[in-house]
Design an enzyme around this catalytic site. Structure first.
Site, mmCIF file in Angstrom:
data_model
loop_
_atom_site.group_PDB
_atom_site.id
_atom_site.type_symbol
_atom_site.label_atom_id
_atom_site.label_comp_id
_atom_site.label_asym_id
_atom_site.label_seq_id
_atom_site.Cartn_x
_atom_site.Cartn_y
_atom_site.Cartn_z
ATOM 1 N N GLU A 298 -47.821 -28.423 14.548
ATOM 2 C CA GLU A 298 -47.874 -27.719 13.268
ATOM 3 C C GLU A 298 -49.291 -27.603 12.735
ATOM 4 O O GLU A 298 -49.653 -26.568 12.169
ATOM 5 C CB GLU A 298 -46.972 -28.420 12.240
ATOM 6 N N HIS B 290 -34.145 -32.698 7.738
ATOM 7 C CA HIS B 290 -33.781 -31.281 7.842
ATOM 8 C C HIS B 290 -33.248 -30.828 6.486
ATOM 9 O O HIS B 290 -32.344 -30.015 6.405
ATOM 10 C CB HIS B 290 -32.722 -31.044 8.923
#
Ligand code: TPP
Ligand code: MG
Lengths: 395, 325
Positions: B60, B130
């Site tokens: 990322e 999540h």
């Protein structure tokens, strides 16, 4: 040739370029795909008991995975993630360790955990997020952890455990524990910055850590070669960071055992961090949320099916007379029955008490958290049907 | 007009943006030919080629660093972070680079062409990693805009604005609504301005404010409150930073009451920021304390998700408490 002493490097007068062919890293294989040994192979230390335990654990995991994928399809659990095709990598590496060695996994190492002795009931309690789950139902299925078994709790953010393994191993070295830390991760996670930090620091501090990369060809849909990396896999990076590195056939339990035994010796006796790259294939989808038909071919899967680690080991054991069809079938039936019984049992166990919501944020809940919980409970008393999983036990 | 779900609306915005300019690029983990784990980018590689919509390695900080560079070169970079929970390895690139690129260079350079798309939020049995709503971390950083849509129509118009906006934007997609939220969406290009809140429904007694997936929950709570005879004004903030102080305060000056709901934990959440500003600007007009309905101060849980969430009943109760204060 002249030498630059300060940088301990030879001096050349014409540009000399290096590329990925400058170092080619071979792959250790002991057990061939046909289930027989390479004749001249260096063998790991093993006996029948060890190999049978490796086998039975691999078989156990395969059955557990099958049943739990089915349970997810039936809507009994929310999520599952299988390790089919990679059982040798996690089980045989764990078999090379001492029980006191710390295991830090990514999430596809149920084999290592089972080898350590995590029971089928413990697996189920985590998968069902019930009140017997050691993780108190707080994480998604397959995020196991168990302090008694020296297995660090799994965390979803990729790569984070890799530098933690370096730090843990540093502590082990300073405490003179004679133990090491093994850290598993995928070839995808090895792209994260944390991977590079971890290897560099381990190399600088010379700590007893084994970095075990499961190169299974994919990170979800992203193929390893060409899209995850442009070089020759993960292994050359180990050399770049100045550490002992080996590439092995991850579907060969003997190669895994051999390499990890040597790695452990290097780590514990010589404080040499080690990188192992185990070449394998993720036979299942990434998880139950994934359908691999969107990004790979049946032919490719069939090619790897022929290299299956469990089939391969079974062939060898049968030839050796260490395994017969009856054992395989009996063990299969026995494990399946155990899994099903545990599944039914765990399903009935309630979720943790709502008070657990605020525990473990800190060592003790703060006053503010207690107040927030009280408010929540007052609200739940007004609408008990909406929060039926916990509203029956508010006091 | 076509019926689309939120994912299709996002896909349509990306498609139109890439058709409009050759230097719009879309990339992230698994976003190439496969189309992303949620399929937001499906079909884009077929249409625009693998050099315009592609997979990145799994890193990322690399994705956003790369995107910063690409945007500084003058291209439009639309980077996907697979889950909002995994944006943190890129925190440095976003907070120290993206957000300060223009300011630190005296406007010699900027990354205005950057848009970071990321699914966020709970309600999908995703546990700690999540489910999170990380908007407040970024709202604390001047120099990056933060936008979140509540439905497909809003998603497409806001995303098209975000991509061509002259400033970097963090575009947070409510993943719980990806398929659950459907509606009529124009097939052609249109934009919805950033920095403007939307008065979804006018009312007189109380202002109920939220953003993203919380709007669906808020509307359910409001329906219930209206059955009790409470006239609610519902506002979707749409842009979290910089937020539309004017629209919100005008509403509170009229109603005298404010309930703000957010998914994230209460402490340090963006609702607190709004509450502080509103009490400053509307103090003498307030009939009751400004209420924040949010998650509590624990990591996002799994087995207690239902209890934890700022659901419609909690918002409804807050409306009642505010009315009866
Ligand atoms: C920091 C971070 N980014 C993205 C993800 C989402 N994600 C979960 S698994 C995965 C692929 C991992 O691939 P690999 O490391 O090769 O392991 P494998 O699944 O093949 O065992 C991704 C992208 C994540 N969990 N964490
Ligand atoms: Mg992989």
């Amino acid at each position: 040739m002249a030498k630059d002493k300060k940088h301990n490097t030879e001096i050349v007068t014409k540009p000399k370029w290096f590329d990925k062919d400058s170092v080619t890293i071979p792959m250790l294989q002991i057990l061939k795909e046909d289930g027989s040994f390479h004749k001249d192979a260096d063998m790991p230390a093993y006996d029948k008991e060890l190999i049978v335990k490796i086998h039975d654990t691999m078989q156990f995991i395969r059955i557990l995975d099958e049943r739990m994928i089915a349970a997810q399809r039936q809507g009994r659990i929310s999520f599952y993630l299988a390790s089919r095709g990679e059982e040798a990598a996690s089980v045989a590496s764990a078999a090379a360790l001492d029980f006191g060695d710390m295991i830090m996994g990514q999430y596809r190492e149920q084999g290592a955990l089972a080898y350590r002795g995590f029971t089928v009931e413990q697996f189920m309690n985590q998968l069902f997020s019930n009140e017997k789950d050691l993780g108190k139902g707080r994480q998604m299925p397959v995020h196991y952890g168990c302090a008694d078994l020296n297995f660090m709790t799994i965390s979803s953010p990729l790569g984070t455990q890799i530098p933690q393994a370096t730090g843990y191993a540093f502590g082990q070295k300073m405490d003179k524990t004679e133990n090491c830390t093994i850290c598993y991760f995928g070839e995808g996670a090895a792209s994260e910055g944390d991977f590079h930090a971890a290897l560099n620091m381990a190399s600088v501090y010379k700590v007893p850590v084994i970095f075990f990369c499961r190169n299974n060809g994919y990170a979800i849909s992203t193929p390893a070669q060409g899209e995850q990396y442009g070089g020759d896999g993960i292994a050359p990076r180990g050399i770049g960071y100045g550490m002992k590195t080996i590439r092995i056939d991850g579907n060969d339990a003997f190669a895994v055992l051999k390499a990890t035994q040597e790695a452990r010796r290097l780590a514990v006796e010589e404080n040499e961090p080690v990188l192992i790259e185990a070449m394998s294939y993720r036979m299942s989808g990434h998880s139950t949320s994934d359908d691999p038909t969107g990004y790979r071919t049946r032919e490719e899967e069939a090619e790897w099916q022929a290299k299956d680690p469990l089939d391969r080991l079974q062939k060898w054991m049968m030839n050796e007379g260490w395994l017969d069809k009856d054992h395989v079938e009996e063990h299969h039936a026995e494990v399946k029955a155990k899994v099903l019984a545990a599944l039914k049992e765990s399903e009935k166990v309630p979720v943790p008490h709502i008070d657990e919501l605020i525990n473990d944020v800190y060592d003790e809940p703060t006053d503010m958290l207690k107040e927030q919980l009280d408010e929540l409970k007052d609200h739940m008393r007004k609408y008990p049907d909406t929060y039926s999983k916990t509203s029956g036990r508010l006091d | 007009m076509a019926k689309m779900n939120l994912l299709q609306a996002i896909n349509s915005a990306l498609d139109l943006a890439m058709a409009k300019h050759d230097n719009v690029y879309s990339f992230g983990e698994d976003t190439g030919g496969f189309g992303g784990v949620f399929r937001a980018t499906s079909g884009l590689t077929e249409k625009y080629g693998k050099h315009r919509n592609f997979n990145t390695p799994l890193v990322e900080q690399g994705i956003i660093g790369f995107a910063n560079g690409l945007a500084s070169q003058g291209s439009y970079a639309v980077a996907e972070i697979q889950f909002g929970d995994y944006i943190f390895p890129a925190f440095d690139q976003i907070v120290n680079e993206t957000a300060k690129f223009r300011y630190r260079s005296g406007n010699e350079f900027n990354v205005g062409g950057l848009t970071i798309r990321t699914p966020y939020g709970g309600g999908i049995a995703g546990g700690h990693y999540h489910s999170q709503s990380p908007e407040a971390y970024f709202a604390h950083t001047p120099g990056i805009k933060i936008v979140t849509p509540r439905n497909p129509y809003e998603a497409k118009g806001l995303l098209l604005s975000a991509i061509f906006e002259k400033n970097p934007v963090l575009f947070m997609e409510p993943k719980r609504l990806y398929r659950a939220s459907t509606g009529e969406v124009p097939e052609e290009e249109y934009t919805i301005p950033l920095g403007k809140a939307d008065v979804v429904k006018e009312g007189n007694d109380i202002t109920v404010l939220g953003w993203g997936a919380q709007m669906e929950v808020t509307e359910k709570a409001v329906e219930k409150a209206e059955e009790d005879g409470v006239s609610c004004e519902v506002i979707d903030l749409r842009t979290i930073s910089p937020w539309d102080v004017e629209t919100v305060t005008q509403s509170v000056l009229k109603t005298g009451r404010l309930v703000i709901s957010q998914e994230a934990p209460i402490t340090g959440g963006f609702a607190s920021e709004i509450a502080a500003t509103v009490q400053d600007k509307c103090f003498l007009y307030l009939e009751s304390p400004i209420a924040r309905v949010s998650g509590i101060d624990v990591p996002y849980p799994l087995c207690h998700e239902k209890e934890y969430m700022a659901d419609h009943l909690k918002i409804y109760e807050a409306i009642k408490r505010s009315m009866n204060y």
